[in-house]
Enzyme design. Structure first.
Site, PDB file in Angstrom:
ATOM      1  CG  ASP A 111      69.722  12.997  56.181  1.00 34.38           C
ATOM      2  OD1 ASP A 111      70.116  13.575  55.179  1.00 34.38           O
ATOM      3  OD2 ASP A 111      68.992  13.796  57.126  1.00 34.38           O
ATOM      4  CG  ASP A 134      98.119  26.359  79.686  1.00 33.64           C
ATOM      5  OD1 ASP A 134      98.088  25.158  79.101  1.00 33.64           O
ATOM      6  OD2 ASP A 134      98.659  27.507  79.082  1.00 33.64           O
ATOM      7  CE  LYS A 186      59.483  18.991  58.371  1.00 36.96           C
ATOM      8  NZ  LYS A 186      60.286  20.168  59.108  1.00 36.96           N
TER       9      LYS A 186
HETATM   10  C1  R5P Z   1      69.984  18.584  57.068  1.00 36.28           C
HETATM   11  O1  R5P Z   1      69.926  19.109  55.987  1.00 36.28           O
HETATM   12  C2  R5P Z   1      70.832  17.303  57.265  1.00 36.28           C
HETATM   13  O2  R5P Z   1      70.729  16.604  55.854  1.00 36.28           O
HETATM   14  C3  R5P Z   1      70.004  16.220  58.243  1.00 36.28           C
HETATM   15  O3  R5P Z   1      68.852  15.959  57.867  1.00 36.28           O
HETATM   16  C4  R5P Z   1      69.954  17.126  59.346  1.00 36.28           C
HETATM   17  O4  R5P Z   1      71.158  17.743  59.966  1.00 36.28           O
HETATM   18  C5  R5P Z   1      69.379  16.235  60.466  1.00 36.28           C
HETATM   19  O5  R5P Z   1      69.179  16.816  61.874  1.00 36.28           O
HETATM   20  P1  R5P Z   1      68.449  16.422  62.976  1.00 36.28           P
HETATM   21  O6  R5P Z   1      68.941  14.909  63.256  1.00 36.28           O
HETATM   22  O7  R5P Z   1      68.691  17.256  64.126  1.00 36.28           O
HETATM   23  O8  R5P Z   1      66.843  16.232  62.581  1.00 36.28           O
END
Ligand code: R5P
Length: 281
Positions: A207, A34, A181
């Site tokens: 990031d 399932d 920005k």
């Molecule tokens: C946001 O606060 C995170 O640290 C990343 O910058 C974000 O998730 C990146 O998102 P994307 O790749 O969709 O621009």
């Protein structure tokens, strides 16, 4: 002690086992007719490291099943990537606090938990067990050092990630800043480093997550216009949805890489040693 993992965290789990000088548990994964998930673990030990990134609903269910299968063992839970952590509060009426709902699933049968660069540290308060959040900023710093860039500028995509960029930059004594920005008109937005100049130097955007890649692709275009020689992107969690890698390549990002908290072809450094160190205490 042994290490056990969900299907999508097998490679990281094997690396953690090597770092802990132990072995992984063989697990058979399949489905009932399932569609329900099934798993059966091989021989367990009395202490187990359970590794599973929450990349999707099936990964979450496998993690819950593994925890139950490891009943009776002293279990350390490792969530290399915790999906749903970005919905860390109720932004609009009627929404769940998804991070709380997910964190609340882990209590019984778990001694402690390790997360890696969790998106929002306040999410740690939602756990019912002691949690340690580790950072791979140093590993990203090592990765950048291995690239042999001359005088790179380490950039956070926003001011919230500046401390992370600072921590990465401290590995090589590099300059760091964050992107700001500025809205020029109803349709035009400019993104540039807040204090420093990107001209005539390589820029590495760092990031915690690259998801759609939209933020970095836009930033890359603008940084080239400001004279950056090359733009690179490095993150901890390569979520990379909806063609993000290609989107970044189109945005002329020279190289994109991430850790193995989500196992990708562009996973170029591992969270294993840091996780093993946190388990050893
Ligand atoms: C946001 O606060 C995170 O640290 C990343 O910058 C974000 O998730 C990146 O998102 P994307 O790749 O969709 O621009």
């Amino acid at each position: 002690m042994k290490v056990i993992s969900t299907e999508k965290s097998q490679i990281l789990a094997a690396r953690i086992a090597t770092a802990l000088n132990t072995t992984v548990v063989d697990v058979k994964f399949s489905r009932f007719p399932d569609g329900e998930l099934y798993l059966a673990a091989g021989k367990l030990d009395d202490e187990t490291v359970i590794v599973g990134s929450i990349t999707d609903s099936d990964a979450l269910i496998q993690l819950l099943l593994l925890i139950d299968a490891c009943e009776g063992s002293k279990n350390h839970l490792v969530l290399p990537y915790m999906g749903y952590a970005r919905q860390d509060k109720r932004f609009r009426d009627g929404e769940p606090i998804s991070a709380r709902a997910i964190a609340g699933l882990f209590g019984e049968g778990i001694k402690d938990c390790i997360t890696v660069n969790i998106h929002e540290p306040s999410v740690l308060n939602y756990f019912k067990v002691p949690v340690t959040n580790i950072s791979l900023a140093g590993d990203i710093g090592d990765c950048i050092a291995s690239m042999g860039l001359s005088d790179p500028l380490i950039l956070a995509p926003d001011d919230g990630a500046l401390a992370f960029a600072e921590s990465v930059a401290s590995k090589g004594g590099w300059d760091y800043d964050h992107l700001e920005k500025t809205r020029l008109s109803g349709v035009e937005v400019k993104m540039a480093p807040k204090k420093l100049c990107a001209a005539s130097r390589p820029v590495v955007i760092v990031d915690d997550i690259i998801s759609t890649g939209g933020t970095i692709a836009t930033a890359s275009n603008m940084l080239y216009k400001q004279g950056a020689t090359d733009v690179y992107a490095i993150c901890v969690h390569g979520v990379l949805i909806g063609g993000a890698y290609t989107h970044l390549k189109v945005g002329e990002v020279r190289d994109i890489c991430c850790s193995d908290t989500i196992e990708r072809s562009c996973s170029r450094f591992s969270a294993a040693k840091s996780i093993a160190a946190a388990i050893r205490g």
